[in-house]
Motif scaffolding. Structure first.
Motif, PDB file in Angstrom:
ATOM      1  N   ARG A  17       0.815  -1.215   0.000  1.00 46.89           N
ATOM      2  CA  ARG A  17       0.000   0.000   0.000  1.00 46.89           C
ATOM      3  C   ARG A  17       0.846   1.262   0.000  1.00 46.89           C
ATOM      4  NH1 ARG A  17      -4.540  -0.883   4.383  1.00 46.89           N
ATOM      5  NH2 ARG A  17      -6.174  -0.824   2.843  1.00 46.89           N
ATOM      6  N   LEU A  18       1.955   1.230  -0.704  1.00 48.07           N
ATOM      7  CA  LEU A  18       2.804   2.410  -0.815  1.00 48.07           C
ATOM      8  C   LEU A  18       2.178   3.401  -1.797  1.00 48.07           C
ATOM      9  CD1 LEU A  18       6.321   0.752  -1.083  1.00 48.07           C
ATOM     10  CD2 LEU A  18       5.370   1.955   0.886  1.00 48.07           C
ATOM     11  N   PRO A  19       2.196   4.677  -1.472  1.00 49.06           N
ATOM     12  CA  PRO A  19       1.616   5.678  -2.380  1.00 49.06           C
ATOM     13  C   PRO A  19       2.586   6.076  -3.493  1.00 49.06           C
ATOM     14  CG  PRO A  19       2.315   6.730  -0.354  1.00 49.06           C
ATOM     15  CD  PRO A  19       2.571   5.255  -0.183  1.00 49.06           C
ATOM     16  N   LEU A  20       2.877   5.131  -4.380  1.00 46.82           N
ATOM     17  CA  LEU A  20       3.737   5.420  -5.523  1.00 46.82           C
ATOM     18  C   LEU A  20       2.838   5.799  -6.700  1.00 46.82           C
ATOM     19  CD1 LEU A  20       6.364   2.550  -5.221  1.00 46.82           C
ATOM     20  CD2 LEU A  20       6.551   4.917  -4.441  1.00 46.82           C
ATOM     21  N   ASP A  21       2.600   7.097  -6.831  1.00 45.71           N
ATOM     22  CA  ASP A  21       1.664   7.599  -7.830  1.00 45.71           C
ATOM     23  C   ASP A  21       2.349   8.455  -8.900  1.00 45.71           C
ATOM     24  OD1 ASP A  21       2.318   9.829  -6.349  1.00 45.71           O
ATOM     25  OD2 ASP A  21       0.277  10.266  -5.701  1.00 45.71           O
ATOM     26  N   TYR A  22       3.664   8.355  -8.993  1.00 46.73           N
ATOM     27  CA  TYR A  22       4.471   9.092  -9.969  1.00 46.73           C
ATOM     28  C   TYR A  22       4.482  10.594  -9.707  1.00 46.73           C
ATOM     29  CZ  TYR A  22       4.223   4.625 -12.407  1.00 46.73           C
ATOM     30  OH  TYR A  22       4.274   3.301 -12.720  1.00 46.73           O
ATOM     31  N   SER A  23       4.118  10.996  -8.518  1.00 49.19           N
ATOM     32  CA  SER A  23       4.182  12.409  -8.166  1.00 49.19           C
ATOM     33  C   SER A  23       5.569  12.730  -7.610  1.00 49.19           C
ATOM     34  CB  SER A  23       3.123  12.743  -7.107  1.00 49.19           C
ATOM     35  OG  SER A  23       3.444  12.092  -5.883  1.00 49.19           O
ATOM     36  N   VAL A  24       5.891  14.008  -7.607  1.00 48.99           N
ATOM     37  CA  VAL A  24       7.151  14.447  -7.006  1.00 48.99           C
ATOM     38  C   VAL A  24       7.146  14.105  -5.519  1.00 48.99           C
ATOM     39  CG1 VAL A  24       8.608  16.452  -6.520  1.00 48.99           C
ATOM     40  CG2 VAL A  24       7.477  16.243  -8.743  1.00 48.99           C
ATOM     41  N   ALA A  25       6.004  14.253  -4.869  1.00 47.34           N
ATOM     42  CA  ALA A  25       5.908  13.931  -3.432  1.00 47.34           C
ATOM     43  C   ALA A  25       6.207  12.459  -3.163  1.00 47.34           C
ATOM     44  CB  ALA A  25       4.520  14.295  -2.906  1.00 47.34           C
ATOM     45  N   SER A  26       5.922  11.580  -4.128  1.00 48.56           N
ATOM     46  CA  SER A  26       6.174  10.155  -3.914  1.00 48.56           C
ATOM     47  C   SER A  26       7.663   9.834  -3.843  1.00 48.56           C
ATOM     48  CB  SER A  26       5.507   9.318  -5.004  1.00 48.56           C
ATOM     49  OG  SER A  26       6.183   9.440  -6.243  1.00 48.56           O
ATOM     50  N   LEU A  27       8.505  10.755  -4.267  1.00 45.84           N
ATOM     51  CA  LEU A  27       9.949  10.520  -4.163  1.00 45.84           C
ATOM     52  C   LEU A  27      10.398  10.489  -2.703  1.00 45.84           C
ATOM     53  CD1 LEU A  27      11.223  12.612  -7.187  1.00 45.84           C
ATOM     54  CD2 LEU A  27      10.852  10.132  -7.047  1.00 45.84           C
ATOM     55  N   ARG A  28       9.646  11.152  -1.841  1.00 44.77           N
ATOM     56  CA  ARG A  28       9.933  11.047  -0.406  1.00 44.77           C
ATOM     57  C   ARG A  28       9.691   9.612   0.066  1.00 44.77           C
ATOM     58  NH1 ARG A  28       6.609  14.279   4.020  1.00 44.77           N
ATOM     59  NH2 ARG A  28       7.707  16.087   3.239  1.00 44.77           N
ATOM     60  N   VAL A  29       8.677   8.963  -0.489  1.00 43.41           N
ATOM     61  CA  VAL A  29       8.405   7.557  -0.168  1.00 43.41           C
ATOM     62  C   VAL A  29       9.592   6.697  -0.596  1.00 43.41           C
ATOM     63  CG1 VAL A  29       6.879   5.601  -0.607  1.00 43.41           C
ATOM     64  CG2 VAL A  29       5.910   7.897  -0.318  1.00 43.41           C
ATOM     65  N   VAL A  30      10.138   6.970  -1.775  1.00 45.04           N
ATOM     66  CA  VAL A  30      11.304   6.222  -2.245  1.00 45.04           C
ATOM     67  C   VAL A  30      12.442   6.362  -1.241  1.00 45.04           C
ATOM     68  CG1 VAL A  30      13.065   6.043  -4.050  1.00 45.04           C
ATOM     69  CG2 VAL A  30      10.665   6.380  -4.681  1.00 45.04           C
ATOM     70  N   ASP A  31      12.722   7.589  -0.805  1.00 45.42           N
ATOM     71  CA  ASP A  31      13.771   7.798   0.199  1.00 45.42           C
ATOM     72  C   ASP A  31      13.509   6.962   1.447  1.00 45.42           C
ATOM     73  OD1 ASP A  31      15.463   9.569  -1.191  1.00 45.42           O
ATOM     74  OD2 ASP A  31      14.388  11.349  -0.471  1.00 45.42           O
ATOM     75  N   ARG A  32      12.278   6.957   1.904  1.00 43.85           N
ATOM     76  CA  ARG A  32      11.940   6.214   3.127  1.00 43.85           C
ATOM     77  C   ARG A  32      12.037   4.701   2.939  1.00 43.85           C
ATOM     78  NH1 ARG A  32       7.015   9.851   5.576  1.00 43.85           N
ATOM     79  NH2 ARG A  32       8.348  11.555   6.258  1.00 43.85           N
ATOM     80  N   VAL A  33      11.620   4.221   1.788  1.00 51.18           N
ATOM     81  CA  VAL A  33      11.732   2.779   1.522  1.00 51.18           C
ATOM     82  C   VAL A  33      13.207   2.374   1.494  1.00 51.18           C
ATOM     83  CG1 VAL A  33      11.357   0.970  -0.202  1.00 51.18           C
ATOM     84  CG2 VAL A  33       9.515   2.572   0.348  1.00 51.18           C
ATOM     85  N   VAL A  34      14.028   3.182   0.851  1.00 53.63           N
ATOM     86  CA  VAL A  34      15.466   2.877   0.824  1.00 53.63           C
ATOM     87  C   VAL A  34      16.035   2.897   2.236  1.00 53.63           C
ATOM     88  CG1 VAL A  34      17.736   3.638  -0.005  1.00 53.63           C
ATOM     89  CG2 VAL A  34      15.754   3.694  -1.549  1.00 53.63           C
ATOM     90  N   ASP A  35      15.605   3.841   3.045  1.00 55.84           N
ATOM     91  CA  ASP A  35      16.065   3.882   4.443  1.00 55.84           C
ATOM     92  C   ASP A  35      15.663   2.608   5.183  1.00 55.84           C
ATOM     93  OD1 ASP A  35      17.098   6.393   3.951  1.00 55.84           O
ATOM     94  OD2 ASP A  35      15.461   7.459   4.953  1.00 55.84           O
ATOM     95  N   GLY A  36      14.459   2.115   4.903  1.00 60.12           N
ATOM     96  CA  GLY A  36      14.013   0.875   5.531  1.00 60.12           C
ATOM     97  C   GLY A  36      14.843  -0.315   5.093  1.00 60.12           C
ATOM     98  N   LEU A  37      15.166  -0.375   3.806  1.00 59.65           N
ATOM     99  CA  LEU A  37      16.029  -1.446   3.309  1.00 59.65           C
ATOM    100  C   LEU A  37      17.404  -1.357   3.964  1.00 59.65           C
ATOM    101  CD1 LEU A  37      15.169  -1.309  -0.505  1.00 59.65           C
ATOM    102  CD2 LEU A  37      14.506  -3.100   1.115  1.00 59.65           C
ATOM    103  N   ARG A  38      17.882  -0.136   4.098  1.00 55.27           N
ATOM    104  CA  ARG A  38      19.203   0.101   4.690  1.00 55.27           C
ATOM    105  C   ARG A  38      19.245  -0.322   6.155  1.00 55.27           C
ATOM    106  NH1 ARG A  38      22.396   4.848   6.516  1.00 55.27           N
ATOM    107  NH2 ARG A  38      24.398   4.685   5.465  1.00 55.27           N
ATOM    108  N   SER A  39      18.151  -0.122   6.866  1.00 56.92           N
ATOM    109  CA  SER A  39      18.127  -0.514   8.282  1.00 56.92           C
ATOM    110  C   SER A  39      18.032  -2.028   8.444  1.00 56.92           C
ATOM    111  CB  SER A  39      16.984   0.172   9.020  1.00 56.92           C
ATOM    112  OG  SER A  39      15.743  -0.316   8.589  1.00 56.92           O
TER     113      SER A  39
END
Length: 129
Positions: A17-39
């Protein structure tokens, strides 16, 4: 790339249920997902597919929102960027969104795909709105 990204988005949004809607705001979600993978791991090889597709998603946002086009890197660019593909902005500049996501994983919060977009040179005027 577009169809691969669409399949990736369909798969991860259905499951998480990630809000990946191709918006500029969704790039913050990408950052957070990468942070989760990193942790969860420090081994980028174990999450390389996820990082690749998050980077491809980032590139697709550039295509849809900033007027970029997908390009296959030539041999010299592949060596420089360490990736097979990237995007060309309307002003001709080449960007490496897949590599940017990989850097976020490697370096943490000092690298940001959302910030990259906001500071991006060469965006198309019509796509900025």
């Amino acid at each position: 790339m577009r169809s691969g990204v669409a399949e990736f988005v369909r798969r991860v949004t259905a499951r998480n249920r990630l809000p990946l809607d191709y918006s500029v705001a969704s790039l913050r979600v990408v950052d957070r997902v990468v942070d989760g993978l990193r942790s969860a791991t420090t081994d980028s090889r174990s999450v390389s597919a996820e990082l690749f597709w998050l980077g491809a998603y980032t590139g697709e946002v550039l295509v849809r929102r900033a007027g970029a086009v997908w390009v296959d890197f030539d041999a010299e660019q592949r060596k420089l960027f360490g990736q097979p593909t990237g995007v060309r902005m309307p002003d001709g500049r080449i960007w490496n969104p897949i590599g940017k996501v990989a850097k976020r994983f490697e370096m943490g919060r000092e690298e940001s795909v959302q910030r990259m977009y906001l500071l991006l040179h060469g965006r198309g005027r019509a796509a900025v709105a």
